[in-house]
Design a protein around this motif. Structure first.
Motif, PDB file in Angstrom:
ATOM      1  N   TYR A   1       0.816  -1.213   0.000  1.00  0.00           N
ATOM      2  CA  TYR A   1       0.000   0.000   0.000  1.00  0.00           C
ATOM      3  C   TYR A   1       0.854   1.270   0.000  1.00  0.00           C
ATOM      4  O   TYR A   1       0.318   2.359  -0.135  1.00  0.00           O
ATOM      5  N   ARG A   2       2.149   1.150   0.181  1.00  0.00           N
ATOM      6  CA  ARG A   2       3.017   2.323   0.271  1.00  0.00           C
ATOM      7  C   ARG A   2       3.812   2.462  -1.022  1.00  0.00           C
ATOM      8  O   ARG A   2       4.556   1.561  -1.412  1.00  0.00           O
ATOM      9  N   ALA A   3       3.664   3.606  -1.656  1.00  0.00           N
ATOM     10  CA  ALA A   3       4.257   3.793  -2.973  1.00  0.00           C
ATOM     11  C   ALA A   3       5.779   3.721  -2.946  1.00  0.00           C
ATOM     12  O   ALA A   3       6.399   3.414  -3.966  1.00  0.00           O
ATOM     13  N   ASP A   4       6.389   4.022  -1.785  1.00  0.00           N
ATOM     14  CA  ASP A   4       7.850   4.026  -1.722  1.00  0.00           C
ATOM     15  C   ASP A   4       8.416   2.744  -1.121  1.00  0.00           C
ATOM     16  O   ASP A   4       9.587   2.698  -0.748  1.00  0.00           O
ATOM     17  N   SER A   5       7.605   1.697  -1.011  1.00  0.00           N
ATOM     18  CA  SER A   5       8.108   0.442  -0.437  1.00  0.00           C
ATOM     19  C   SER A   5       8.917  -0.340  -1.468  1.00  0.00           C
ATOM     20  O   SER A   5       8.822  -0.105  -2.682  1.00  0.00           O
ATOM     21  N   ALA A   6       9.705  -1.296  -0.970  1.00  0.00           N
ATOM     22  CA  ALA A   6      10.484  -2.142  -1.870  1.00  0.00           C
ATOM     23  C   ALA A   6       9.565  -2.961  -2.770  1.00  0.00           C
ATOM     24  O   ALA A   6       9.858  -3.179  -3.954  1.00  0.00           O
ATOM     25  N   VAL A   7       8.438  -3.405  -2.215  1.00  0.00           N
ATOM     26  CA  VAL A   7       7.489  -4.193  -3.003  1.00  0.00           C
ATOM     27  C   VAL A   7       6.876  -3.337  -4.117  1.00  0.00           C
ATOM     28  O   VAL A   7       6.759  -3.785  -5.268  1.00  0.00           O
ATOM     29  N   SER A   8       6.514  -2.106  -3.795  1.00  0.00           N
ATOM     30  CA  SER A   8       5.926  -1.231  -4.828  1.00  0.00           C
ATOM     31  C   SER A   8       6.942  -0.921  -5.924  1.00  0.00           C
ATOM     32  O   SER A   8       6.595  -0.821  -7.109  1.00  0.00           O
ATOM     33  N   ARG A   9       8.214  -0.787  -5.545  1.00  0.00           N
ATOM     34  CA  ARG A   9       9.248  -0.521  -6.545  1.00  0.00           C
ATOM     35  C   ARG A   9       9.382  -1.713  -7.493  1.00  0.00           C
ATOM     36  O   ARG A   9       9.516  -1.549  -8.707  1.00  0.00           O
ATOM     37  N   ILE A  10       9.314  -2.915  -6.950  1.00  0.00           N
ATOM     38  CA  ILE A  10       9.373  -4.120  -7.795  1.00  0.00           C
ATOM     39  C   ILE A  10       8.154  -4.175  -8.717  1.00  0.00           C
ATOM     40  O   ILE A  10       8.270  -4.429  -9.917  1.00  0.00           O
ATOM     41  N   ASN A  11       6.977  -3.920  -8.140  1.00  0.00           N
ATOM     42  CA  ASN A  11       5.738  -4.044  -8.921  1.00  0.00           C
ATOM     43  C   ASN A  11       5.615  -2.979 -10.012  1.00  0.00           C
ATOM     44  O   ASN A  11       4.880  -3.157 -10.975  1.00  0.00           O
ATOM     45  N   ALA A  12       6.322  -1.855  -9.832  1.00  0.00           N
ATOM     46  CA  ALA A  12       6.224  -0.763 -10.808  1.00  0.00           C
ATOM     47  C   ALA A  12       7.327  -0.841 -11.869  1.00  0.00           C
ATOM     48  O   ALA A  12       7.459   0.067 -12.694  1.00  0.00           O
ATOM     49  N   ALA A  13       8.094  -1.926 -11.868  1.00  0.00           N
ATOM     50  CA  ALA A  13       9.253  -2.000 -12.759  1.00  0.00           C
ATOM     51  C   ALA A  13       8.864  -2.152 -14.232  1.00  0.00           C
ATOM     52  O   ALA A  13       9.682  -1.914 -15.118  1.00  0.00           O
ATOM     53  N   GLY A  14       7.638  -2.575 -14.498  1.00  0.00           N
ATOM     54  CA  GLY A  14       7.173  -2.661 -15.882  1.00  0.00           C
ATOM     55  C   GLY A  14       7.925  -3.665 -16.731  1.00  0.00           C
ATOM     56  O   GLY A  14       8.148  -3.452 -17.934  1.00  0.00           O
TER      57      GLY A  14
ATOM     58  N   PRO B   1      18.807 -14.597  -7.950  1.00  0.00           N
ATOM     59  CA  PRO B   1      19.270 -13.738  -6.852  1.00  0.00           C
ATOM     60  C   PRO B   1      20.585 -13.035  -7.177  1.00  0.00           C
ATOM     61  O   PRO B   1      21.517 -13.683  -7.663  1.00  0.00           O
ATOM     62  N   PRO B   2      20.635 -11.716  -6.963  1.00  0.00           N
ATOM     63  CA  PRO B   2      19.626 -10.881  -6.304  1.00  0.00           C
ATOM     64  C   PRO B   2      18.717 -10.124  -7.262  1.00  0.00           C
ATOM     65  O   PRO B   2      18.166  -9.094  -6.898  1.00  0.00           O
ATOM     66  N   THR B   3      18.531 -10.645  -8.476  1.00  0.00           N
ATOM     67  CA  THR B   3      17.743  -9.902  -9.462  1.00  0.00           C
ATOM     68  C   THR B   3      16.407 -10.587  -9.732  1.00  0.00           C
ATOM     69  O   THR B   3      16.359 -11.792 -10.010  1.00  0.00           O
ATOM     70  N   LEU B   4      15.360  -9.790  -9.658  1.00  0.00           N
ATOM     71  CA  LEU B   4      14.007 -10.280  -9.916  1.00  0.00           C
ATOM     72  C   LEU B   4      13.450  -9.573 -11.142  1.00  0.00           C
ATOM     73  O   LEU B   4      13.515  -8.344 -11.245  1.00  0.00           O
ATOM     74  N   THR B   5      12.888 -10.354 -12.042  1.00  0.00           N
ATOM     75  CA  THR B   5      12.251  -9.776 -13.227  1.00  0.00           C
ATOM     76  C   THR B   5      10.811 -10.255 -13.282  1.00  0.00           C
ATOM     77  O   THR B   5      10.547 -11.452 -13.453  1.00  0.00           O
ATOM     78  N   LEU B   6       9.892  -9.329 -13.125  1.00  0.00           N
ATOM     79  CA  LEU B   6       8.460  -9.631 -13.211  1.00  0.00           C
ATOM     80  C   LEU B   6       7.958  -9.240 -14.586  1.00  0.00           C
ATOM     81  O   LEU B   6       8.220  -8.124 -15.047  1.00  0.00           O
ATOM     82  N   PRO B   7       7.235 -10.114 -15.263  1.00  0.00           N
ATOM     83  CA  PRO B   7       6.595  -9.677 -16.510  1.00  0.00           C
ATOM     84  C   PRO B   7       5.705  -8.456 -16.251  1.00  0.00           C
ATOM     85  O   PRO B   7       5.106  -8.334 -15.184  1.00  0.00           O
ATOM     86  N   ALA B   8       5.627  -7.565 -17.211  1.00  0.00           N
ATOM     87  CA  ALA B   8       4.824  -6.350 -17.046  1.00  0.00           C
ATOM     88  C   ALA B   8       3.396  -6.705 -16.650  1.00  0.00           C
ATOM     89  O   ALA B   8       2.782  -7.601 -17.239  1.00  0.00           O
ATOM     90  N   GLY B   9       2.884  -6.016 -15.641  1.00  0.00           N
ATOM     91  CA  GLY B   9       1.515  -6.250 -15.176  1.00  0.00           C
ATOM     92  C   GLY B   9       1.443  -7.171 -13.980  1.00  0.00           C
ATOM     93  O   GLY B   9       0.466  -7.141 -13.241  1.00  0.00           O
ATOM     94  N   MET B  10       2.472  -8.017 -13.787  1.00  0.00           N
ATOM     95  CA  MET B  10       2.471  -8.904 -12.623  1.00  0.00           C
ATOM     96  C   MET B  10       2.930  -8.145 -11.379  1.00  0.00           C
ATOM     97  O   MET B  10       3.611  -7.132 -11.463  1.00  0.00           O
ATOM     98  N   GLU B  11       2.527  -8.653 -10.207  1.00  0.00           N
ATOM     99  CA  GLU B  11       2.893  -8.048  -8.932  1.00  0.00           C
ATOM    100  C   GLU B  11       3.275  -9.142  -7.952  1.00  0.00           C
ATOM    101  O   GLU B  11       2.870 -10.300  -8.112  1.00  0.00           O
TER     102      GLU B  11
END
Length: 314
Positions: free
Chosen positions: A76-89, A158-168
């Motif tokens: 829920y926090r835009a500046d969290s590590a999770v939000s940064r991962i999810n916004a990577a596109g 590790p330590p690199t994560l790549t999420l397909p665009a749209g995934m969270e």
């Protein structure tokens, strides 16, 4: 997805200094009891210390650690590590060692559960609302989200994560229990005094109280939240509970639990109302409680195979 209690005293925002009133303390039954709110729920530290100032200082340190973890991993926090991962596109993101450890754990749980535990399933919350009301999402909307669910679709090197665009990803199923373990370790590094850390009913103790006395803890009745179902003696280890007492959907007389099957996008069928598990760490206890719910009608068989003491309310 784990159950959380709502709180009228929200935890501080990232970078915001906790208010002095955010932590309260009182003396009771040979312990100092420190209370604060984090992760949308009440948190409590009990310390068998005579010195109130020392207990309060340790309580503040534990609260700061809980707020740090919440700020870092909240979706829920835009500046969290999770939000940064999810916004990577779709771009690769390098994560730190702490986050890598949690992602490694998520990967192991996904593999061991046959894909039932999946931190990418949080995207299904776009259509599901477990607020006690009776609206089921259209099946087409659920189906449309399934291409965005599936740990096997991301790349974790590790330590690199790549999420397909749209995934969270959503680490909410690990965060609270991880925070309990971290806070207990932090306090244990500063004092040998017996301690109990309880975040919304998920808890861990450092050892027995003076004279080998156990800690008295209660299991909540899922049919009557805030009412103890039974009381247990806990001398070592952790206890965690997962259930639908506060997060559910009631449609045409049928109750749908908030735990979603990532393969179908729908609530797990036949799951118990509540599962509590005792284990050496809170993270382990919480994972087994959640995995038991994900096994639905086979929850008891799953728990029996793990060998941990447990309690099921159907």
């Amino acid at each position: 997805m784990r159950e959380h209690r709502e709180s009228s005293s929200p935890s501080p925002a990232p970078g915001e200094a906790p208010a002095a009133a955010a932590l309260t303390g009182e003396r009771g039954d040979g312990v100092w009891i420190l209370r604060f709110a984090a992760m949308a729920g009440p948190c409590e530290i009990q310390l068998a210390l005579a010195d109130g100032e020392e207990a309060t200082a340790l309580g503040r340190a534990a609260a700061a650690e809980a707020w740090r973890i919440e700020a870092k991993y909240s979706r829920y926090r835009a500046d969290s590590a999770v939000s940064r991962i999810n916004a990577a596109g779709g771009a690769p993101i390098a994560v730190d060692a702490e986050t890598a450890g949690l992602l490694d754990l998520a990967a192991r749980c996904h593999e061991l559960s046959g894909g039932l535990f999946d931190v990418t399933a949080g995207v299904l919350r776009r259509v599901w609302r477990f607020d006690g009301e009776g609206r089921l999402p259209p099946r087409a909307q659920v189906k449309a989200l399934l291409p965005l669910v599936g740990w096997e679709k991301l790349r974790w090197e590790p330590p690199t994560l790549t999420l397909p665009a749209g995934m969270e990803i959503d680490l909410g199923g690990l965060g609270k229990e991880y925070a309990v373990d971290r806070c207990l370790a932090l306090i244990g590094a500063c004092t040998a005094a017996p301690c109990l850390v309880n975040f919304g009913g998920d808890l861990r103790v450092s050892g027995p109280r003076a004279g080998e006395r156990p800690w008295r803890v209660a299991l909540e009745d899922p049919a009557r939240p805030e009412t103890p179902l039974l009381r247990l003696d806990l001398r070592r280890g952790a206890l965690a509970t997962s259930g639908d007492s506060r997060r559910f959907l009631l449609h045409r007389g049928r109750r749908y639990a908030h735990v979603l099957n990532p393969h179908t996008g729908w609530p797990v069928s036949g799951a118990p109302r509540s599962v509590s598990v005792a284990a050496p760490s809170c993270l382990e206890a919480g994972l087994h409680a959640t995995l038991a719910l994900l096994h639905g009608r086979r929850a008891a068989a799953y728990l029996a195979a793990q060998g941990h003491r447990h309690w099921i309310v159907a």
